[in-house]
Write a protein that holds these residues in place. Structure first.
Motif, short mmCIF file in Angstrom:
data_model
loop_
_atom_site.label_atom_id
_atom_site.label_comp_id
_atom_site.label_asym_id
_atom_site.label_seq_id
_atom_site.Cartn_x
_atom_site.Cartn_y
_atom_site.Cartn_z
N ASP A 37 0.69 -1.23 -0.10
CA ASP A 37 -0.22 0.06 0.05
C ASP A 37 0.97 1.30 0.08
OD1 ASP A 37 -2.66 -1.01 -0.30
OD2 ASP A 37 -2.83 -1.34 2.06
N MET A 38 2.01 1.11 -0.14
CA MET A 38 3.01 2.24 -0.37
C MET A 38 3.35 2.83 0.88
SD MET A 38 2.62 4.30 -4.11
CE MET A 38 1.12 4.77 -3.60
N VAL A 39 3.16 2.10 1.99
CA VAL A 39 3.31 2.65 3.30
C VAL A 39 4.84 2.24 3.87
CG1 VAL A 39 2.95 2.29 5.88
CG2 VAL A 39 1.07 2.13 4.44
N ILE A 40 5.42 3.24 3.93
CA ILE A 40 6.89 2.96 4.26
C ILE A 40 7.31 2.22 5.71
CG2 ILE A 40 9.16 3.97 4.70
CD1 ILE A 40 8.32 6.50 2.89
N ARG A 41 7.86 1.06 5.33
CA ARG A 41 8.37 0.10 6.48
C ARG A 41 9.68 0.49 7.24
NH1 ARG A 41 3.99 -0.75 8.93
NH2 ARG A 41 2.34 -2.01 7.49
N CYS A 42 10.63 1.22 6.54
CA CYS A 42 11.80 1.39 7.03
C CYS A 42 12.60 2.50 6.12
CB CYS A 42 12.66 0.06 7.03
SG CYS A 42 14.47 0.44 7.80
N VAL A 43 13.29 3.43 6.61
CA VAL A 43 14.29 4.45 6.00
C VAL A 43 15.44 4.29 6.35
CG1 VAL A 43 13.05 6.13 7.33
CG2 VAL A 43 14.16 6.79 5.29
N ASP A 44 16.54 4.30 5.63
CA ASP A 44 17.80 4.65 6.42
C ASP A 44 18.34 5.96 5.34
OD1 ASP A 44 20.50 4.46 7.03
OD2 ASP A 44 20.35 2.30 7.55
N ALA A 45 18.72 6.97 5.91
CA ALA A 45 19.17 7.82 5.10
C ALA A 45 20.30 8.51 5.99
CB ALA A 45 18.28 9.19 5.03
N ARG A 46 21.30 7.30 6.45
CA ARG A 46 22.49 8.08 7.02
C ARG A 46 23.66 8.15 6.38
NH1 ARG A 46 23.08 3.48 11.41
NH2 ARG A 46 22.33 2.24 9.47
N TYR A 47 23.70 7.45 5.12
CA TYR A 47 24.76 7.30 4.22
C TYR A 47 25.23 8.43 3.32
CZ TYR A 47 25.43 3.61 7.47
OH TYR A 47 25.44 2.47 8.82
N GLY A 48 25.99 8.48 2.94
CA GLY A 48 26.31 9.51 1.65
C GLY A 48 26.10 8.96 0.20
N GLY A 49 26.10 9.64 -0.85
CA GLY A 49 25.90 9.22 -1.98
C GLY A 49 26.87 8.29 -2.66
N SER A 50 28.02 8.30 -2.27
CA SER A 50 28.83 7.44 -2.56
C SER A 50 29.00 5.99 -2.16
CB SER A 50 30.54 7.67 -2.23
OG SER A 50 30.81 7.82 -1.05
N SER A 51 28.07 5.68 -1.23
CA SER A 51 27.79 4.58 -0.64
C SER A 51 27.01 3.45 -1.56
CB SER A 51 27.02 4.33 0.62
OG SER A 51 28.02 5.36 1.65
N HIS A 52 27.32 2.40 -1.98
CA HIS A 52 26.58 1.39 -2.56
C HIS A 52 25.24 1.14 -1.88
CE1 HIS A 52 25.60 -2.26 -5.06
NE2 HIS A 52 26.42 -1.81 -5.59
N ASP A 53 24.19 0.64 -2.67
CA ASP A 53 23.03 0.23 -2.09
C ASP A 53 23.33 -0.98 -1.18
OD1 ASP A 53 21.84 2.21 -3.41
OD2 ASP A 53 20.85 1.06 -4.98
#
Length: 322
Positions: free
Chosen positions: A157-173
């Motif tokens: 339902d497009m409900v977000i279950r987890c977010v991790d926005a701690r790392y910079g753009g050079s970090s691989h997924d």
């Protein structure tokens, strides 16, 4: 609150009911250091206006609805963002869900794609920021701009279950994933015997028993190709979730650039995700995505070889059954 419902949602993204819910929860936590003449309601309006439109603080402050000077807007954001993050995120972004909800989610994903046991999908998205004052190299992504690599996981339902926005753009997924609370949670529940709760991800993520990725270089007409098509159909929901999130809160759109430190950018992403889930709960219509333009950083597939692993055997079993 005298604004029409449509105009209110256009400017602040939340419905009036959702706004009052948030206000009731933060009201007593709002400090009065800034000015006793600025109410928590106006502070919340100012913060939501910034998140919704991503304008410069001066533009938000000069808005005919609010009329704050830029320094005042800056102080309001410094006060309100930590309060919103601590008050809302742990309540509205939950990885751990009930077995009943898992069963519902599995049915929805299976009906849509034919892949069993799926309880969510995960993907990364880049949020542009200005060059940080320290460790710039950690934030310069492969597209050549500075960013946060934010991992978003959602349900059907497009409900977000987890977010991790701690790392910079050079970090691989895969790096973000390997250090995420979602991976820790899924690994722990799998070890405890829950072998029927799986997330889907693209080939930028590693294959696990609880994280299924598509086959590489699958030939047309093969079972691998069929699996990949169904996998992509199911995984589309996380791409749509990211699109809705960024259209709803345009401060994190690729065409914008957050002019804040990485730690504050992380806070902004977290708050936007919690507010997104509140919008879903209060049935706030999703914004139109025709104008959604996001910068795509090229996918860097994981190089590990999973052939013959327990995870690969499990994926093979599902692919053969489709």
């Amino acid at each position: 609150m005298e604004l029409s419902s449509a105009f209110f949602k256009e400017n602040f993204r939340l419905s009036k009911d959702a706004f009052m819910y948030v206000l009731d929860n933060i009201n007593e936590k709002c400090p009065y250091q800034l000015s006793s003449s600025i109410s928590p309601m106006l502070k919340l309006c100012c913060t939501l206006r910034f998140l919704a439109h991503g304008s410069y603080q001066q533009t938000v402050g000069n808005d005919f609805i609010l009329g704050f000077a830029q320094p005042t807007v800056s102080l309001i954001l410094n006060e309100m963002l930590p309060i919103l993050e601590t008050t809302l995120c742990s309540v509205w972004i939950k990885t751990d869900i009930s077995e009943e909800h898992k069963q519902l989610t599995r049915r929805k994903f299976y009906t849509n794609s034919g892949i069993p046991n799926v309880v969510g999908c995960v993907d990364g998205t880049h949020v542009a920021i200005i060059a940080p004052s320290v460790n710039k190299h950690l934030y310069l992504n492969r597209k050549g701009f500075f960013s946060i690599n934010a991992m978003i996981a959602c349900n059907h339902d497009m409900v977000i279950r987890c977010v991790d926005a701690r790392y910079g753009g050079s970090s691989h997924d895969s790096f973000v994933w390997n250090n995420s609370t979602l991976k820790t949670y899924l690994e722990r529940t799998y070890q405890r015997g829950d072998h029927n709760s799986v997330y889907l991800a693209d080939s930028g993520y590693p294959l696990h028993e609880y994280l299924w990725t598509p086959y590489r270089n699958a030939l047309s007409g093969t079972v691998e190709s069929k699996f990949n098509k169904k996998h992509a159909k199911a995984r589309n929901v996380v791409e749509r979730t990211i699109g809705v999130l960024k259209c709803r809160f345009r401060c994190i759109l690729g065409e914008r650039k957050l002019r804040y430190s990485p730690s504050k950018a992380t806070m902004i992403v977290n708050v936007c995700c919690a507010l997104h889930n509140i919008c879903k709960q209060y049935d706030v219509n999703d914004p139109e995505q025709e104008t959604f333009v996001d910068v795509v950083v090229p996918l860097e597939p994981v190089e590990e070889n999973f052939s013959g692993s327990a995870a690969d055997r499990r994926r093979r079993q599902i692919a053969n059954s489709l």
